[in-house]
Design a protein around this motif. Sequence first.
Motif, short mmCIF file in Angstrom:
data_model
loop_
_atom_site.label_atom_id
_atom_site.label_comp_id
_atom_site.label_asym_id
_atom_site.label_seq_id
_atom_site.Cartn_x
_atom_site.Cartn_y
_atom_site.Cartn_z
N PRO A 186 80.86 58.24 25.16
CA PRO A 186 80.58 59.02 26.44
C PRO A 186 81.60 60.04 26.96
CG PRO A 186 80.78 56.75 27.76
CD PRO A 186 81.03 56.46 25.48
N VAL A 187 82.53 59.71 27.22
CA VAL A 187 83.67 60.41 27.95
C VAL A 187 83.96 62.10 26.95
CG1 VAL A 187 86.05 60.90 28.75
CG2 VAL A 187 85.21 58.48 29.42
N ALA A 206 75.75 50.59 36.07
CA ALA A 206 76.83 50.02 36.40
C ALA A 206 77.37 51.93 37.04
CB ALA A 206 77.69 49.43 36.36
N ALA A 207 77.46 52.08 38.39
CA ALA A 207 77.59 53.31 39.18
C ALA A 207 78.89 53.75 38.56
CB ALA A 207 77.20 53.09 40.79
N ASP A 208 80.18 52.28 39.14
CA ASP A 208 81.15 52.66 39.28
C ASP A 208 81.44 53.37 38.06
OD1 ASP A 208 81.88 52.11 41.50
OD2 ASP A 208 82.51 50.51 41.69
N ARG A 209 80.78 52.56 36.46
CA ARG A 209 81.15 53.29 35.50
C ARG A 209 80.98 54.30 35.16
NH1 ARG A 209 78.25 52.94 29.41
NH2 ARG A 209 80.12 52.66 28.29
N VAL A 210 79.79 55.12 35.60
CA VAL A 210 79.48 56.18 35.06
C VAL A 210 80.19 57.19 35.76
CG1 VAL A 210 77.48 57.97 35.46
CG2 VAL A 210 76.65 55.57 35.25
N ALA A 237 60.10 52.23 38.26
CA ALA A 237 60.65 53.27 37.33
C ALA A 237 62.33 52.53 37.97
CB ALA A 237 61.07 53.97 36.95
N ALA A 238 63.05 52.12 38.09
CA ALA A 238 64.72 51.72 38.97
C ALA A 238 65.41 52.66 38.51
CB ALA A 238 64.92 50.29 39.33
N CYS A 239 65.45 53.98 38.68
CA CYS A 239 66.40 54.49 38.09
C CYS A 239 67.94 55.28 38.54
CB CYS A 239 66.48 55.98 37.23
SG CYS A 239 64.88 55.35 36.40
N TRP A 240 68.83 56.26 38.40
CA TRP A 240 69.90 56.92 39.12
C TRP A 240 69.89 57.57 38.78
CZ3 TRP A 240 72.52 54.42 42.01
CH2 TRP A 240 73.12 52.74 42.22
N ARG A 241 69.76 59.10 39.91
CA ARG A 241 69.81 60.39 40.02
C ARG A 241 71.23 60.69 39.75
NH1 ARG A 241 67.18 65.42 42.36
NH2 ARG A 241 68.80 66.78 42.24
N ILE A 242 71.90 61.32 38.90
CA ILE A 242 72.82 61.57 38.96
C ILE A 242 73.55 63.29 38.76
CG2 ILE A 242 74.95 61.60 36.68
CD1 ILE A 242 73.20 59.25 35.49
N ASP A 243 73.90 63.60 39.53
CA ASP A 243 74.08 64.68 39.89
C ASP A 243 75.95 64.82 40.02
OD1 ASP A 243 72.00 66.28 40.15
OD2 ASP A 243 71.40 64.49 42.32
N ALA A 244 76.34 65.96 39.12
CA ALA A 244 77.48 66.55 39.31
C ALA A 244 78.10 68.24 38.74
CB ALA A 244 78.44 65.32 37.94
#
Length: 275
Positions: A128-129, A188-192, A266-273
């Motif tokens: 992924p990196v 895992a949020a920290d991993r993302v 649905a339990a999800c993350w919204r990821i913004d960057a």
Amino acid sequence: MIETITQEQLWNGPAADAWLTMQSTLDQLFEPFETALVDAVKDQGARHVLDIGCGTGATTIAIGRAIAGRGHATGADLSVPMIELAGERARACGVDARFIAGDASRIAANTPFDMAVSRFGIMFFDDPVAAFEQIRAMLLPDAPLTAFAWRSPKENPFMTCAERTAAPMLPPLPPQQPDAPGQFAFAAADRVRTILADAGWSRVVLTPFDVECTMPVARLDAYLLHMGRVGIALNQLDDAPRTALLAQLRRAFAPFVDGDRVRFTAACWRIDARA
């Protein structure tokens, strides 16, 4: 034990077959995420959008429709048959959306993108990196990313109910490693945050995003027979054990049935960057 296959084999084989068969049901099921991504594109004023892991093209087409006349959307996916269907759908509705078959981190793009989005398409990279480094290189400086990924299995009982129920009646499924490519690889949020930071992204924000998803109860059997590792396993069984397991799965999913609809959160993350 049921054999483990590669992501490329999976998404050009049984998983692709499932998504092609269930395309309209899955589009309806995940429509809240499509709407959120279209809104994000509008909010950013993006003109050239990359849709990572676009599948059969619903989000790409919706974004292409939203930015018609001022830009275009490009969808990329590892699955050749899903990309072929996505292109057919775009042409049928006259939307300027382009589709490329292949790993989204390795596609050739002539125009730098000014935004990247994904609806559940970012959790399947082997590295992924490296993948997010390449995606960042395809974007203009400071271009935004908005993506959705599943949180933990514990927080998504609908998504894990089939495997829990079927386990005693199937050959052992290959164990799921938390950091391996797959549905919950970004739980895992920290991993993302670490992955994106190591890939050179900035202003990484993960926000819980919980929405109700729904489909007709009449489509539940088809969902169980096609989706996920249990769907694949079911189709490898003889008629009698398949019928017995399907009946048991129906009972297990009864708590999610509300009249003529199936409903779950649905339990999800919204990821913004930012690139």
